[in-house]
Design a protein around this motif. Structure first.
Motif, mmCIF file in Angstrom:
data_model
loop_
_atom_site.group_PDB
_atom_site.id
_atom_site.type_symbol
_atom_site.label_atom_id
_atom_site.label_comp_id
_atom_site.label_asym_id
_atom_site.label_seq_id
_atom_site.Cartn_x
_atom_site.Cartn_y
_atom_site.Cartn_z
ATOM 1 N N LYS A 1 15.776 84.093 31.380
ATOM 2 C CA LYS A 1 16.928 83.203 31.487
ATOM 3 C C LYS A 1 16.902 82.108 30.431
ATOM 4 O O LYS A 1 17.945 81.650 29.988
ATOM 5 N N ASP A 2 15.759 81.663 30.030
ATOM 6 C CA ASP A 2 15.656 80.558 29.094
ATOM 7 C C ASP A 2 15.825 81.055 27.667
ATOM 8 O O ASP A 2 14.921 80.956 26.839
ATOM 9 N N VAL A 3 17.026 81.638 27.385
ATOM 10 C CA VAL A 3 17.290 82.147 26.046
ATOM 11 C C VAL A 3 18.261 81.270 25.292
ATOM 12 O O VAL A 3 18.461 81.453 24.102
ATOM 13 N N THR A 4 18.942 80.322 25.975
ATOM 14 C CA THR A 4 19.903 79.460 25.313
ATOM 15 C C THR A 4 19.285 78.101 25.055
ATOM 16 O O THR A 4 18.543 77.569 25.876
ATOM 17 N N MET A 5 19.621 77.572 23.899
ATOM 18 C CA MET A 5 19.117 76.249 23.547
ATOM 19 C C MET A 5 20.057 75.191 24.101
ATOM 20 O O MET A 5 21.280 75.327 23.995
ATOM 21 N N PRO A 6 19.572 74.169 24.714
ATOM 22 C CA PRO A 6 20.461 73.131 25.267
ATOM 23 C C PRO A 6 21.260 72.457 24.160
ATOM 24 O O PRO A 6 20.835 72.381 23.005
ATOM 25 N N ALA A 7 22.453 72.002 24.547
ATOM 26 C CA ALA A 7 23.347 71.372 23.583
ATOM 27 C C ALA A 7 22.740 70.083 23.046
ATOM 28 O O ALA A 7 22.033 69.357 23.751
ATOM 29 N N LYS A 8 23.066 69.808 21.781
ATOM 30 C CA LYS A 8 22.580 68.586 21.179
ATOM 31 C C LYS A 8 23.336 67.393 21.753
ATOM 32 O O LYS A 8 24.474 67.493 22.174
ATOM 33 N N LEU A 9 22.694 66.283 21.743
ATOM 34 C CA LEU A 9 23.320 65.070 22.244
ATOM 35 C C LEU A 9 24.478 64.682 21.330
ATOM 36 O O LEU A 9 24.376 64.781 20.098
ATOM 37 N N PRO A 10 25.606 64.254 21.915
ATOM 38 C CA PRO A 10 26.762 63.889 21.071
ATOM 39 C C PRO A 10 26.484 62.617 20.288
ATOM 40 O O PRO A 10 25.615 61.808 20.631
ATOM 41 N N MET A 11 27.269 62.468 19.218
ATOM 42 C CA MET A 11 27.138 61.304 18.349
ATOM 43 C C MET A 11 28.470 60.569 18.298
ATOM 44 O O MET A 11 29.487 61.048 18.797
ATOM 45 N N ASN A 12 28.460 59.415 17.690
ATOM 46 C CA ASN A 12 29.668 58.606 17.577
ATOM 47 C C ASN A 12 30.714 59.353 16.756
ATOM 48 O O ASN A 12 30.439 59.824 15.644
ATOM 49 N N PHE A 13 31.925 59.449 17.322
ATOM 50 C CA PHE A 13 33.039 60.082 16.609
ATOM 51 C C PHE A 13 33.717 59.073 15.688
ATOM 52 O O PHE A 13 34.099 59.411 14.570
ATOM 53 N N PHE A 14 33.901 57.855 16.170
ATOM 54 C CA PHE A 14 34.390 56.755 15.347
ATOM 55 C C PHE A 14 33.196 55.965 14.828
ATOM 56 O O PHE A 14 32.134 55.915 15.467
ATOM 57 N N SER A 15 33.372 55.359 13.693
ATOM 58 C CA SER A 15 32.287 54.549 13.126
ATOM 59 C C SER A 15 32.044 53.315 13.990
ATOM 60 O O SER A 15 32.907 52.877 14.760
ATOM 61 N N THR A 16 30.874 52.765 13.845
ATOM 62 C CA THR A 16 30.521 51.586 14.649
ATOM 63 C C THR A 16 31.349 50.368 14.262
ATOM 64 O O THR A 16 31.504 49.442 15.066
#
Length: 919
Positions: A52-67
């Motif tokens: 079952k552990d064949v998929t890699m977990p999704a990466k953490l999201p990042m800022n879409f707009f600049s800071t």
């Protein structure tokens, strides 16, 4: 002997097979089985968990707009926190996005551009900009919202919302919509502002509320919410909402009571919200306004994806599409005002000035037109009115008594209303189809009153309606000659009648003019009393059967549609107009050399409205075709069709094809061979992509592939290749030679015969050369055939050898396989024997070990016993007098000792056997 040999049988019986010992204890077998089962389950679980552990977990999201962006970016989908922030802001804009979406990336720039362009204005009104990542699978936005597309913009006005924005993702359009949500009501405090509000082409809803009694008079919040409901249902914001706070200004539109709602319409009579029939709620006011609004001209804003918006609108009838550059934030739109004026005149069917007030007279309180605009809602006045000046009319051509009659009775049948009671102040009678049908029935019953005598006078008659005592019909007829050419020539200079008549094939034909009867829609020809000036289109939509629907498109966003309709790509001024008639499958284009102004649009509309329209059908031309002289087959387009096919002095064979037509593609090699066979000086083989190039109707086809042949000097006698014949080279040659050799109607002279002979000789020479080429090609093919046969025979011999080698290898393989099986059997047998010998040796080793231990114990016992006997002998010697007395005791003690020895031996054997079992 008894001490050494006594325990012999017991010791000999202890070394037994391990299976026999385990048979005594079945609980050991059960324990082993349970242990093996548990181990199997553990291994299975480990294996499945790894699968079952064949998929890699999704990466953490990042800022879409600049800071540094003023937009608050919840890139982890924190919808609950965004709702918490929204409570402190008056206006909130939610921008739902997906990081991978290209449209979201493009809209991000527009959002930031909008904010920086109007930063001070939006900040003063406390507008909150929030961006939420609605694609992150662990965020609350993804769990609560289920969007089918991105990006999505929602606006909230305090607690009201969401109001979804579905317009173009452009900064100016988004800002315009935000401003409409921020200020859904326009406050009208003077007559000048009321005039500006009513002069706008968009429908307007006005509410009158007195703010003297309380800060918020009754019904104001309901009216305010109805404006927000209108934006929620109609994102284009076509209905404008206004509020009048001055009693005198409200009286200008006959609003007396506070809380009254008024719907302004330009052409039809304006309406007042019926409080008696409908509940005064925000939803009902919005629904009432949307159902009764007047849409003289509509904005079309396709979103760019798959949509039926254009298709649904074009199905309603002929459409005038006007492309203009439009800035929603601009306060003045001169071109849009001109177009609006034309639309108002075009739809102004009721020409009575009393039916609708003129906004220019609103500044005067004593204006009679204004006073009669909308009477008091509580008083119903019975007024007499007449519309005989501008009736609803229909053109009728009477059937003739004889088919050979040379005259026609052309009549104008009108419905007139003399006296009647106006049923409602907000309703105006209009042309009804059933009334027209009843008028036609009554008229045909009295058609005998008109005689078939050629006359230049107009004869009119009135007759009552069967259905209403207040209506009567008027028929004004004129008898004209079927050969109407002289009449048109005589009337041309007076009434400016267009002398353009098209044949059934769409071409101008002088002979067809005499057999054509102009339509009475051009009333200038027949009824001078109903003459309309050439520069006036007032009410034209009700005086023609070809009514246009007017649409506006922003050329800054949708210029690609204009280019597809025929707009020039090199123009710098993006202004364009076209009429599209989906039912007739035609569209007309306004000349781009003319400026797009009101008079130009009026002429364009009038030219379309007449029956014999002078407008020319615009033909789509494929400009991507590049012409090359070395091509065997000539590619024809719309622009080159006339020169290549009709004006060409050669015989032309034309193939109609399409890129998606598989049968057309299969004919390419046949046409290439045909083009090489035919002499290029006399024949042209051409083709045209009918899906990218439009042709006149007489040259269109409804079947692909289609082959047409245009003979030399007889282009009008074009012939179609029979559909029941197979398309091959011999049939095409027979077809071409048969129709190209037809003699003309005029007798052929000697020069003609000489030219024909020379032409035939040239054909024969050309065919002989082609035959020689074919013969040389056939000989080359024979040589190649012989060479291939030799190679084939050699290949067969090699194949036979390969088969023999294959048979030998298979035989050797079977022998090796048999040896392998025998060796495997021998190996298994020896292995079993070795296992048996190992078990026997193990048993012997165990038995010898046990014997050694027992011998050691016996030696120890014998030694201890000998020591005891020695001590007893010494005692006996010391006690000789008492020997006889102690004999019996000795015998008893000996027996006792023997018994103790036996007990010790049995104890040792039991401990030894239990030790072996434990091992």
């Amino acid at each position: 002997m008894s001490l050494c040999g006594g325990p012999g049988p017991a010791a000999a019986s202890s070394p037994r097979p391990r299976a026999a010992r385990m048979a005594r204890r079945p609980e050991l077998l059960c324990g082993a089985a349970i242990a093996l089962g548990c181990a199997f389950l553990v291994a299975l679980k480990v294996t499945c968990s790894r699968a079952k552990d064949v998929t890699m977990p999704a990466k953490l999201p990042m800022n879409f707009f600049s800071t540094r962006s003023p937009v608050i970016d919840f890139f982890r989908g924190q919808l609950d926190y965004a709702d918490h922030l929204r409570q402190d802001s008056e206006i909130a804009l939610y921008f739902f996005y997906a990081p991978w979406c290209g449209q979201s990336v493009a809209a991000r720039e527009e959002i930031e551009l909008m904010y920086f362009a109007s930063c001070e204005f939006l900040s003063a009104l406390q507008v909150l900009f929030v961006a939420i990542n609605c694609w992150w699978n662990q965020g609350k936005c993804r769990k609560q919202k289920h969007f089918f597309y991105f990006p999505v913009i929602h606006l909230y006005h305090r607690s009201f919302g969401p109001i979804e924005y579905k317009g173009p993702m452009s900064a100016v359009y988004i800002e315009k919509f935000v401003r409409r949500v921020m200020t859904p009501l326009l406050y009208i405090s003077s007559r000048s502002k009321l005039l500006d509000f009513l002069s706008n082409y968009e429908p307007g809803v006005i509410g009158y509320f007195e703010f003297n009694a309380s800060p918020q008079p009754p019904g104001y919040l309901t009216f305010f919410t109805s404006a927000l409901h209108s934006l929620k249902k109609d994102y284009l914001g076509t209905i404008r909402f206004g509020v009048i706070t001055d009693k005198h200004v409200a009286e200008e539109i006959s609003l007396v009571n506070s809380g009254s709602v008024y719907l302004h319409r330009h052409v039809n009579t304006s309406l007042i919200y019926p409080n008696d029939d409908m509940n005064y709620t925000a939803e009902n006011i919005c629904k009432w306004a949307l159902e009764n609004r007047e849409m003289l001209i509509r904005w079309l804003r396709p979103h760019g994806g798959k949509s039926l918006l254009l298709n649904n609108e074009l199905k309603k009838g002929p459409a005038l599409l006007i492309f203009i550059p439009y800035n929603p934030l601009a306060e003045i739109h001169p071109l849009l005002d001109e177009i609006t004026k034309v639309a108002l005149e075009y739809h102004n069917c009721n020409k009575s000035q009393q039916a609708e007030p003129d906004p220019q007279h609103m500044g005067d309180n004593d204006s009679p037109a204004f006073d009669s605009y909308v009477p008091d809602a509580h008083t119903k006045l019975a007024e007499t009115f007449s519309i005989t000046k501008y009736p609803c009319c229909n053109t009728v051509v009477l059937p003739q008594w004889h088919s050979i009659s040379r005259t026609h009775n052309v009549c104008e049948l009108c419905i007139n209303q003399t006296l009647g009671v106006k049923p409602n102040t907000v309703k105006v009678p209009h042309c009804n189809f059933f009334e027209i049908e009843a008028a036609l029935d009554s008229f045909y019953l009295q058609e005998h009153t008109f005689f078939q005598v050629i006359s230049n006078t107009i004869e009119c008659s009135n007759f009552l309606s069967f259905y209403s005592p207040f209506n009567y019909y008027t028929a004004c007829c004129r008898t004209v000659n079927r050969h109407f050419l002289s009449f048109i020539s005589s009337e041309k200079t007076i009434f400016q009648t267009p002398k353009v008549v098209f044949s059934s094939h769409g071409k101008k034909d002088k002979d067809d003019i005499q057999n054509s009867i102009p339509h009475i829609e051009d009333r200038n020809c027949f009824i001078p009393h109903l003459h309309i000036s050439g520069t006036n289109i007032t009410g034209l939509s009700c005086r023609t059967n070809k009514t246009l629907n007017l649409y506006l498109l922003d050329s800054n966003l949708f210029w690609i549609y204009a280019e597809r309709l025929g707009a020039s790509r090199s123009t710098h001024l993006k202004e364009f107009a076209a009429i599209v008639d989906l039912k007739e499958e035609v569209h007309y284009v306004l000349d781009q050399n003319q400026s797009l102004i009101g008079s130009t649009l009026e002429n364009f509309i009038k030219n379309f409205s007449v029956l014999y329209s002078p407008l020319k059908r615009h033909l789509v031309d494929d400009t991507s075709v590049r012409f090359r002289i070395q091509h065997v087959i000539t590619e024809v387009t719309t622009s080159t069709f006339h020169d290549t096919v009709l004006s060409n002095e050669k015989n032309v064979l034309l193939l109609y094809y399409a890129q998606w037509c598989g049968f057309c593609a299969s004919l390419n090699h046949i046409f290439i061979q045909l083009a090489r066979l035919l002499p290029p000086d006399n024949f042209t083989v051409a083709r045209i992509d009918i899906t990218r190039n439009d042709l006149p109707w007489e040259f269109m086809t409804d079947r692909l592939p289609t082959i047409l042949f245009f003979p030399h000097h007889r282009k009008e006698q074009s012939m179609k290749f029979p559909e029941d014949f197979s398309v091959n080279l011999p049939n095409l040659l027979k077809f071409i030679l048969h129709y190209s050799s037809l003699s003309s109607s005029a007798p052929c002279t000697k020069e003609c015969l000489h030219k024909e002979t020379v032409l035939q000789q040239g054909h024969i020479l050309h065919l002989e050369k082609e035959i020689q080429k074919l013969r040389s090609e056939i000989s080359a093919l024979h040589q190649a055939h012989n060479h291939l046969e030799a190679q084939l025979s050699e290949a067969k011999r090699e194949e036979h050898q390969v088969q023999q080698q294959k048979y030998i290898l298979e035989k050797q393989h079977k022998t090796l396989q048999l040896h392998s099986e025998q060796l495997q059997a021998t190996f298994d047998q020896k292995n079993r024997e070795l296992l048996e010998m190992a078990e026997k040796l193990q048993e012997l080793a165990d038995a010898s070990e046990n014997l050694l231990k027992e011998n050691t114990l016996l030696r120890i016992l014998v030694a201890s016993r000998e020591g005891k006997l020695q001590r007893k002998d010494e005692i006996n010697e010391a006690l000789q007098p008492e020997q006889k007395l102690s004999d019996d005791n000795i015998l008893v003690s000996t027996a006792t000792a023997t018994e103790e020895k036996r007990i010790d031996i049995d104890t040792l054997e039991t401990e030894h056997s239990s030790k072996n079992r434990t091992e």
